[in-house]
Design an enzyme around this catalytic site. Structure first.
Site, PDB file in Angstrom:
ATOM      1  N   ARG A 165     -55.749  41.008  50.117  1.00  0.00           N
ATOM      2  CA  ARG A 165     -55.293  40.493  51.425  1.00  0.00           C
ATOM      3  C   ARG A 165     -55.679  39.033  51.561  1.00  0.00           C
ATOM      4  O   ARG A 165     -54.939  38.223  52.085  1.00  0.00           O
ATOM      5  CB  ARG A 165     -55.895  41.310  52.555  1.00  0.00           C
ATOM      6  N   ASP A 194     -52.335  44.542  46.235  1.00  0.00           N
ATOM      7  CA  ASP A 194     -51.841  45.183  47.451  1.00  0.00           C
ATOM      8  C   ASP A 194     -50.494  44.572  47.819  1.00  0.00           C
ATOM      9  O   ASP A 194     -49.995  43.691  47.116  1.00  0.00           O
ATOM     10  CB  ASP A 194     -52.866  45.062  48.591  1.00  0.00           C
ATOM     11  N   HIS A 265     -48.706  50.569  48.607  1.00  0.00           N
ATOM     12  CA  HIS A 265     -49.407  49.277  48.555  1.00  0.00           C
ATOM     13  C   HIS A 265     -48.962  48.458  47.347  1.00  0.00           C
ATOM     14  O   HIS A 265     -49.775  47.778  46.723  1.00  0.00           O
ATOM     15  CB  HIS A 265     -50.933  49.485  48.532  1.00  0.00           C
ATOM     16  N   ASP A 333     -53.734  55.676  48.340  1.00  0.00           N
ATOM     17  CA  ASP A 333     -53.791  55.793  49.803  1.00  0.00           C
ATOM     18  C   ASP A 333     -52.476  55.386  50.441  1.00  0.00           C
ATOM     19  O   ASP A 333     -51.695  54.649  49.852  1.00  0.00           O
ATOM     20  CB  ASP A 333     -54.910  54.901  50.362  1.00  0.00           C
ATOM     21  N   GLU A 334     -52.271  55.846  51.640  1.00  0.00           N
ATOM     22  CA  GLU A 334     -51.231  55.362  52.535  1.00  0.00           C
ATOM     23  C   GLU A 334     -49.903  55.104  51.822  1.00  0.00           C
ATOM     24  O   GLU A 334     -49.424  53.975  51.774  1.00  0.00           O
ATOM     25  CB  GLU A 334     -51.701  54.075  53.220  1.00  0.00           C
ATOM     26  N   TYR A 426     -67.071  50.920  56.983  1.00  0.00           N
ATOM     27  CA  TYR A 426     -66.001  49.929  56.882  1.00  0.00           C
ATOM     28  C   TYR A 426     -66.531  48.662  57.546  1.00  0.00           C
ATOM     29  O   TYR A 426     -66.523  48.521  58.761  1.00  0.00           O
ATOM     30  CB  TYR A 426     -64.712  50.443  57.546  1.00  0.00           C
ATOM     31  N   ASP A 428     -65.362  45.843  57.640  1.00  0.00           N
ATOM     32  CA  ASP A 428     -64.375  44.949  58.270  1.00  0.00           C
ATOM     33  C   ASP A 428     -64.278  45.242  59.767  1.00  0.00           C
ATOM     34  O   ASP A 428     -63.648  44.489  60.505  1.00  0.00           O
ATOM     35  CB  ASP A 428     -63.001  45.063  57.602  1.00  0.00           C
ATOM     36  N   TRP A 476     -62.377  45.345  53.725  1.00  0.00           N
ATOM     37  CA  TRP A 476     -60.941  45.019  53.713  1.00  0.00           C
ATOM     38  C   TRP A 476     -60.799  43.664  54.385  1.00  0.00           C
ATOM     39  O   TRP A 476     -61.481  43.371  55.376  1.00  0.00           O
ATOM     40  CB  TRP A 476     -60.151  46.094  54.471  1.00  0.00           C
ATOM     41  N   THR A 477     -59.894  42.832  53.860  1.00  0.00           N
ATOM     42  CA  THR A 477     -59.986  41.423  54.277  1.00  0.00           C
ATOM     43  C   THR A 477     -58.753  40.893  55.025  1.00  0.00           C
ATOM     44  O   THR A 477     -58.487  39.699  55.005  1.00  0.00           O
ATOM     45  CB  THR A 477     -60.276  40.534  53.046  1.00  0.00           C
ATOM     46  N   GLU A 478     -58.027  41.785  55.702  1.00  0.00           N
ATOM     47  CA  GLU A 478     -56.905  41.282  56.512  1.00  0.00           C
ATOM     48  C   GLU A 478     -57.381  40.191  57.461  1.00  0.00           C
ATOM     49  O   GLU A 478     -56.726  39.164  57.615  1.00  0.00           O
ATOM     50  CB  GLU A 478     -56.295  42.414  57.344  1.00  0.00           C
TER      51      GLU A 478
HETATM   52  C1  TNX Z   1     -56.794  51.442  55.341  1.00  0.00           C
HETATM   53  S1  TNX Z   1     -58.872  52.571  53.539  1.00  0.00           S
HETATM   54  C2  TNX Z   1     -56.568  51.048  54.041  1.00  0.00           C
HETATM   55  C3  TNX Z   1     -56.520  49.620  53.702  1.00  0.00           C
HETATM   56  C4  TNX Z   1     -56.687  48.763  54.922  1.00  0.00           C
HETATM   57  C5  TNX Z   1     -57.755  49.339  55.800  1.00  0.00           C
HETATM   58  C6  TNX Z   1     -58.097  48.511  56.987  1.00  0.00           C
HETATM   59  C7  TNX Z   1     -57.652  52.603  52.649  1.00  0.00           C
HETATM   60  C8  TNX Z   1     -57.800  53.400  51.481  1.00  0.00           C
HETATM   61  N1  TNX Z   1     -56.537  51.922  52.985  1.00  0.00           N
HETATM   62  O1  TNX Z   1     -55.312  49.333  53.029  1.00  0.00           O
HETATM   63  O2  TNX Z   1     -57.023  47.470  54.523  1.00  0.00           O
HETATM   64  O3  TNX Z   1     -57.355  50.612  56.250  1.00  0.00           O
HETATM   65  O4  TNX Z   1     -59.318  48.888  57.523  1.00  0.00           O
END
Ligand code: TNX
Length: 537
Positions: A165, A194, A265, A333-334, A426, A428, A476-478
């Protein structure tokens, strides 16, 4: 001057397993004249690092000599193998500092020697953590006379950094390794790719960094503000940079675990190589997919063609060439399944595999790619979504969602688990809910929240306990564009977390906070931009 001992515990972080003042009491003096480090063969690398640190901060000329009977009291002696054959693990050590005897570190193995030298650095005056003798060359260094016996609670003591990020320079990553090693962490997890940036150079696919390492602009403020800075952001490491990071970490007994996040991602990679995306799902979309400029979750994920699995495996081959880590993180993830739902090719793949849900497709995908890791004797790590999707049973699971619940589930299924629950670790997230806090993704996680976190999930069966191999703090560095803010978010919460993963359970918060107050001058000496409990005017 505060006493060296508070409540009978030596004032260092993380708190050692056993520590008490030497029965004779008093202090140990090391003097400029003739001070030496004696080391056996296995302790030589740690001796070299200790010498470099002390020579820089004191201006002394320090010899490293073999261990022999006549080392004398003006010395630090480092050895592996306990005189009484006592059973310390490889990363455990005993440290004895006594008047007239100097300092002796005796360890189970080279890692223990190294951790012992870090303990010594914390027992010495904070000035010895500086890079030059700030107040002239000292005639002597003093430390309390102590006896310490120590070994870590967990094998995985992780610090995570998202360099995707925002890009973070190599020189600062080396500094982060130093700071992490001082706190006895042994894993640096680099989130290298990402949607918003690809930082790992792949010879076979040069566009991953040529195209994928730059985005046009970045958000300003919170995502919902929908404002952008209009400034391109990017950067990537060279293979030599990464090899240097790995070697630097290895000398400090830290393993660098790389993450290539897939199959979600991956928008930066799809921007570089559009054939990796689900083009048949875009419904005539004309605009090319670019490196993502917004935060949040992208619906553009990898397709599930054989060629794409081969692509990922080829990338991982190069990752494994650079990173000797036994663990390789594949993310997982996600990963929204919307495009797979809309893609004829993905649905065909599901049918031919006999899968009912798109999510299962992810489990299948991860398993295919993980085979390439296994072929080279490496183990897959994945975020806990991997178990939703029925991922490979031997995958190490990094449990971040739903408090301890996902970790418990994974551990009961028999996975090795690294606990990383967002509410506690976390970093961040904001330090507090106070308006004076800098912009953060969420809030708040205090030093106390981190300190009181127990990596053992509630309700875990006795038999599954051994599956919790450790825990990790995430950055996490958003909303963390530079190193100053990164240090602000890490510290001093990382000090509290060091104690969670290293020290035996049962620490008292109030006692820790007193010790932390005594520890902060050491962070000052390292010029760490930590958050002050009382805001600096
Ligand atoms: C979720 S934690 C994410 C990251 C984001 C983060 C923000 C995870 C495995 N995925 O892509 O940066 O939340 O806190």
């Amino acid at each position: 001057m505060l006493p060296d001992r508070l409540h009978g515990v030596i004032v260092i972080i993380p708190r050692p397993v056993k520590a008490h003042a030497h029965p004779g009491g008093g202090r140990v003096m090391l003097t400029a004249d003739g001070f030496r480090i004696a080391a056996d063969e296995a302790s030589r690398p740690a001796a070299g690092l200790l010498r470099a640190a002390l020579e820089a901060s004191t201006g002394w000329n320090i010899a490293v000599v073999p261990v022999s009977g006549d080392v004398g009291p003006n010395a630090v002696t480092l050895t592996v193998g306990l005189p009484d054959g006592g059973g310390l693990p490889d990363d455990g050590y005993r440290l004895r500092a006594a008047p007239g005897e100097g300092v002796v570190v005796n360890a189970g193995g080279p890692a223990g020697v190294f951790h012992g030298t870090q303990t010594l650095r914390l027992l010495l005056p904070p000035e010895t953590l500086r890079n030059a003798p700030a107040h002239g060359v000292p005639a002597a260094l003093e430390l309390p006379a102590v006896e310490i016996e120590d070994a870590p609670r967990y094998a995985w003591r992780g610090v995570h950094l998202d360099v995707a990020r925002h890009f973070f320079p190599k020189a600062w990553i080396l500094r982060l390794i130093d700071l992490a090693a001082l706190h006895k962490f042994n894993i640096l997890h680099l989130h290298l790719t990402d949607d918003q940036g690809w930082r790992f150079p792949v010879q076979r696919y040069p566009l991953l960094t040529e195209v994928g390492s730059w985005r046009k602009q970045s958000p300003v403020g919170l995502a919902r503000d929908k404002r952008f800075d209009g400034t391109p952001h990017g950067g990537c490491y060279t293979v030599a940079d990464l090899a240097e990071i790995v070697a630097y970490a290895a000398l400090r007994h830290m393993t660098v675990v790389p993450e290539i996040d897939m199959p979600g991602h991956m928008q930066a990679a799809i921007a570089a190589y559009p054939e990796l995306g689900n083009r048949d799902a875009y419904n005539g979309r004309k605009k090319p997919i670019k490196v993502r400029t917004r935060w949040g979750i992208s619906r553009h994920v990898l397709n599930v063609d054989d060629a794409t699995i081969e692509f990922c495996a080829n990338v991982l081959d190069e990752v494994m060439n650079v990173f000797p880590s036994p663990y390789i993180h594949l993310g997982g993830d996600e990963c929204p399944a919307t495009e797979w739902h809309d893609s004829d090719r993905a649905r065909q793949r599901m049918r031919s595999l006999g899968l009912r849900a798109e999510a299962q497709l992810q489990g299948w995908f991860m398993a295919q790619v993980a085979r390439r890791l296994a072929a080279r004797g490496r183990r897959m790590v994945g975020w806990d979504e991997v178990i939703d999707a029925g991922g490979p049973p031997d995958a190490v699971i990094m449990a971040w969602r739903k408090d301890g619940y996902m970790g418990r589930w994974a551990a009961e299924l028999g996975h090795h688990v690294v606990m990383a629950p967002e509410y506690y670790v976390y970093l961040d997230w904001a330090h507090s809910d106070d308006k004076s806090e800098p912009l953060a993704i969420r809030g708040a996680t205090s030093v106390a929240d981190v300190y009181t976190f127990d990596p053992v999930p509630r309700g875990l069966s006795e038999g599954a306990r051994k599956n919790i191999i450790g825990a990790q703090a995430q950055l996490w560095t958003e909303y963390i564009p530079d190193t100053d803010k990164a240090e602000y978010m890490y510290f001093p919460r990382l000090c509290a977390f060091a104690e969670v993963v290293w020290s035996p359970p049962g620490g008292e918060l109030a006692e820790f906070e007193e010790r932390l107050t005594r520890h902060l001058p050491r962070l000052d000496a390292c010029h760490v931009n930590y958050r002050h409990a009382v805001p600096v005017p």
